[in-house]
Enzyme design. Structure first.
Site, PDB file in Angstrom:
ATOM      1  N   CYS A 299      -7.773   0.816  -3.455  1.00 19.49           N
ATOM      2  CA  CYS A 299      -8.096  -0.402  -2.700  1.00 19.49           C
ATOM      3  C   CYS A 299      -9.137  -1.275  -3.394  1.00 19.49           C
ATOM      4  O   CYS A 299      -8.949  -2.492  -3.469  1.00 19.49           O
ATOM      5  CB  CYS A 299      -8.543  -0.091  -1.282  1.00 19.49           C
ATOM      6  N   ARG A 328      -9.299  13.237  -7.821  1.00 10.84           N
ATOM      7  CA  ARG A 328     -10.416  13.763  -7.040  1.00 10.84           C
ATOM      8  C   ARG A 328     -10.735  15.170  -7.509  1.00 10.84           C
ATOM      9  O   ARG A 328      -9.835  15.982  -7.682  1.00 10.84           O
ATOM     10  CB  ARG A 328     -10.084  13.749  -5.544  1.00 10.84           C
ATOM     11  N   GLN A 346      -0.503   8.219  -5.331  1.00  9.65           N
ATOM     12  CA  GLN A 346      -0.382   7.559  -4.038  1.00  9.65           C
ATOM     13  C   GLN A 346       0.658   6.457  -4.096  1.00  9.65           C
ATOM     14  O   GLN A 346       0.679   5.689  -5.051  1.00  9.65           O
ATOM     15  CB  GLN A 346      -1.723   6.942  -3.633  1.00  9.65           C
ATOM     16  N   ASP A 348       0.674   3.584  -2.768  1.00  8.01           N
ATOM     17  CA  ASP A 348      -0.344   2.820  -2.061  1.00  8.01           C
ATOM     18  C   ASP A 348       0.104   1.375  -1.819  1.00  8.01           C
ATOM     19  O   ASP A 348       0.901   0.829  -2.570  1.00  8.01           O
ATOM     20  CB  ASP A 348      -1.625   2.817  -2.892  1.00  8.01           C
ATOM     21  N   HIS A 350      -1.558  -2.431   0.099  1.00  3.86           N
ATOM     22  CA  HIS A 350      -2.612  -3.112   0.855  1.00  3.86           C
ATOM     23  C   HIS A 350      -2.159  -4.489   1.287  1.00  3.86           C
ATOM     24  O   HIS A 350      -1.549  -5.211   0.510  1.00  3.86           O
ATOM     25  CB  HIS A 350      -3.881  -3.224  -0.002  1.00  3.86           C
ATOM     26  N   LYS A 435      -7.291   4.311  12.082  1.00  3.34           N
ATOM     27  CA  LYS A 435      -5.932   4.312  11.544  1.00  3.34           C
ATOM     28  C   LYS A 435      -4.923   4.865  12.542  1.00  3.34           C
ATOM     29  O   LYS A 435      -5.282   5.523  13.505  1.00  3.34           O
ATOM     30  CB  LYS A 435      -5.875   5.103  10.239  1.00  3.34           C
ATOM     31  N   HIS A 481      -4.373  -0.752   4.961  1.00  7.86           N
ATOM     32  CA  HIS A 481      -3.973   0.200   3.924  1.00  7.86           C
ATOM     33  C   HIS A 481      -2.776   0.959   4.472  1.00  7.86           C
ATOM     34  O   HIS A 481      -2.805   1.389   5.622  1.00  7.86           O
ATOM     35  CB  HIS A 481      -5.057   1.242   3.650  1.00  7.86           C
TER      36      HIS A 481
HETATM   37 ZN    ZN Z   1      -6.429   1.700   0.390  1.00 12.42          ZN
END
Ligand code: ZN
Ligand code: ZN
Length: 618
Positions: A299, A328, A346, A348, A350, A435, A481
């Protein structure tokens, strides 16, 4: 329903006491830690000094438990002042209980807060001074406990001791190591049996086992723990799933972006990730002494693309998507198969939008998620509203009012989508916003948290993201997200087990396998020609020209869980029709088996792949 849950809780907790009673009978010097209820069962932490409980001890612990159950000892509750309770623990030779009670007396709370509510005899909230603690007694066994319990030992359900593992006292590796004995328990023997059957089935489907058998992913000691390597077959599978997600997103206006994998520390200081994920960051110091980190999230990068030019309200929503890896530094003890990895891909996305656009955008994301999971054969989704914990705001960015209003916004979205068919997870929010979490139930009844839609008002603040509104003034925007698979790795750990490796045609690494009945050149040539024909339609066609018997080749194709197998012999070479062998789970109507021209067959399969059906249309 609630009554059933209350009973299960009380009975599982009672079984923890009964197990501790049995262990104390068998090992009189045992020092007891805590014994809470967990999903489907209970555990108790015990310290036997030099002795150790092993799997072989389970039968005698269980039979001692059965005796205690048969003797119908009542569970009796009583209270005493904390100071007295400390004395009790001393006399009773229970140093762990004594420690908990001392903390309680000194602090009004204990440090292991999560353990307390269930294991101590009090409701521990904040700094209110605790006066009395409660105990439960059955037979000769007494334990510090808040309850509730069933009336007597004979009121418990069916149980089984499952395993024993090492556990540090209060989860700290500088503390003594205890043994944690786990049991499962259900209201009826039938439910217990079903649960144990499910575990057996889960073992067969274990993605680590199937991942190896089906050649999907591997690990290498040289590369490192938690860093899966995807084989060609696994890469096909992964890319097909990702392509599905990306197509759905494309259709609702997402644009693909790409970002580097390392970043200056400054970005994460602004985003708040540096403080929050400090220990999980892989850090890099450049030769010039600058601090960088492998990205733990995407992000912050995406905010910088948004911020790279002035945005008018007319340009919004701006939607970015990118499947990319984040890193991570998970502790090696927590890594396992694909469920927990250090390099996380991910899928991902946005959305940068105005507050007034949140609802409409969330509906789009919601539909993408539903379509994807239905397409992958997950028929049942559950929904959780994951909120902040108003009593403990320390872990969250932003002020409480803002949280309240964003939670309310998501609540409205849930209500209009599924009415009351959702539940609330207090304290389950991300640190930057609440979320909606989606949970999928797999083929053997297990629930997995999968996709999320997160509403974030904090990063737009932190990065000062705005658009120019109708009046020409800057207006603060919000971010959504949304990961559909969550991560490729975690999703595949679920999906491999859900399908037991029997992937539908559209994502199967090998969709068709051609088996030659002999090694004659015209057979081999015919097989090669069919393979070409299939490839031209975008199909993944494997060939087995080996010298094995046809039976053996068929068996091999079955083990690889290939959807369609074609045996090519003289008849087919002469232009005869093809009779496909279809993997059983794909078949809707068993009586419909027939033969097809090569063109007919290949086109039908190509169409199945394109439309992503989960059953055969042959
Ligand atoms: Zn994000
Ligand atoms: Zn208890």
């Amino acid at each position: 329903m609630a009554e059933q849950q209350d009973y299960e809780y009380a009975m599982r907790h009672s079984l923890a006491h009964i197990m501790a009673t049995a262990i104390q009978d068998l090992w009189p010097g045992v020092k007891l830690g805590v014994g809470p209820v967990i999903e489907n069962g209970f555990y108790y932490d015990v310290d036997l000094g030099d002795e150790k409980i092993s799997d072989e001890d389970f039968p005698r612990i269980e039979s001692r438990m059965q005796e205690i159950i048969a003797s119908a000892q009542p569970f009796e509750r009583f209270e005493m002042p904390v100071a007295e309770a400390v004395e009790w623990a001393k006399q009773y030779g229970q140093p762990y209980k004594e420690e908990l009670l001392n903390d309680l007396q000194r602090e009004g709370t204990t440090i292991a807060k999560d353990l307390d509510a269930d294991t101590l005899g009090v409701a521990v909230d904040g700094d209110s001074k605790v006066e009395n603690v409660s105990f439960y007694r059955n037979g000769d066994f007494t334990d510090l406990c808040r309850g509730p319990h069933v009336e007597a030992t004979n009121k418990v359900g069916a149980f089984k001791i499952m395993r024993v593992a090492g556990a540090y006292w209060r989860g700290k590796d500088t503390n003594p190591q205890m043994q944690r004995v786990y049991g499962v328990a259900f209201a009826t023997p039938k439910e217990l049996r079903q649960y144990l059957d499910m575990l057996e089935e889960a073992k067969k489907r274990d993605h680590r086992k199937l991942g190896q058998e089906l050649d999907i992913f591997v690990f290498s000691d040289l590369v490192g723990q938690g860093l899966p390597l995807w084989t060609p077959r696994g890469t096909v599978l992964k890319n097909q799933l990702d392509a599905f997600v990306q197509e759905l997103r494309e259709a609702v206006g997402f644009q693909q972006v790409s970002i580097p994998h390392i970043t200056k520390k400054d970005l994460y200081e602004t985003s708040g990730h540096w403080a929050k994920f400090k220990d999980e960051l892989f850090r890099i110091t450049t030769r010039e002494g600058h601090e960088f980190a492998m990205k733990p999230m995407n992000c912050p990068h995406h905010t910088q693309i948004y911020a790279s030019q002035p945005r008018s309200y007319r340009d919004l929503p701006v939607r970015y998507r990118d499947s990319t890896m984040v890193y991570r530094d998970e502790q090696s003890g927590e890594l396992g198969g694909l469920s927990r990895v250090r390099g996380i891909t991910q899928d991902d996305a946005h959305v940068f939008c105005r507050t007034s656009q949140v609802e409409e955008e969330s509906f789009k994301l919601w539909d993408v998620i539903e379509t994807f999971y239905r397409g992958c054969g997950f028929t049942e989704l559950k929904y959780r509203l994951s909120t902040h914990d108003p009593d403990n705001m320390a872990g969250y960015a932003g002020d409480a009012d803002k949280w309240e209003s964003t939670v309310a916004q998501l609540e409205n979205i849930l209500k209009s989508k599924v009415g009351d068919n959702y539940f609330v997870g207090v304290g389950e929010a991300a640190f930057y916003g609440p979320k909606i979490d989606f949970m999928a139930r797999d083929a053997i009844g297990r629930e997995h948290q999968v996709a999320t839609i997160q509403l974030d008002f904090n990063q737009p603040e932190g990065f000062d993201l705005t658009c120019t509104n109708e009046q020409g003034d800057p207006e603060r925007i919000v971010m959504l997200h949304c990961a559909v698979m969550g991560s490729h790795e975690r999703f595949l750990s679920v999906y491999i087990e859900h399908t037991a490796g029997k992937f539908p045609v559209w994502c199967a690494p090998e969709q068709i396998r051609l088996l030659s009945v002999n090694q004659e050149s015209d057979t081999i040539a015919h097989v090669a020609q069919l393979q070409e024909q299939g490839r031209a339609l975008g199909l993944r066609v494997g060939v087995d020209n080996s010298n094995e018997s046809v039976g053996k080749k068929i068996r091999a194709a079955e083990l690889w869980k290939v959807p369609y197998t074609l045996v090519i012999g003289e008849k087919e070479v002469q232009g005869g029709e093809l009779t496909p062998r279809i993997r059983k789970d794909l078949v809707v109507d068993e009586t419909s088996a027939r033969s097809y021209t090569a063109e007919e067959f290949l086109k039908t399969v190509a169409n199945e792949a394109k439309t992503r059906v989960n059953k055969t249309s042959l």
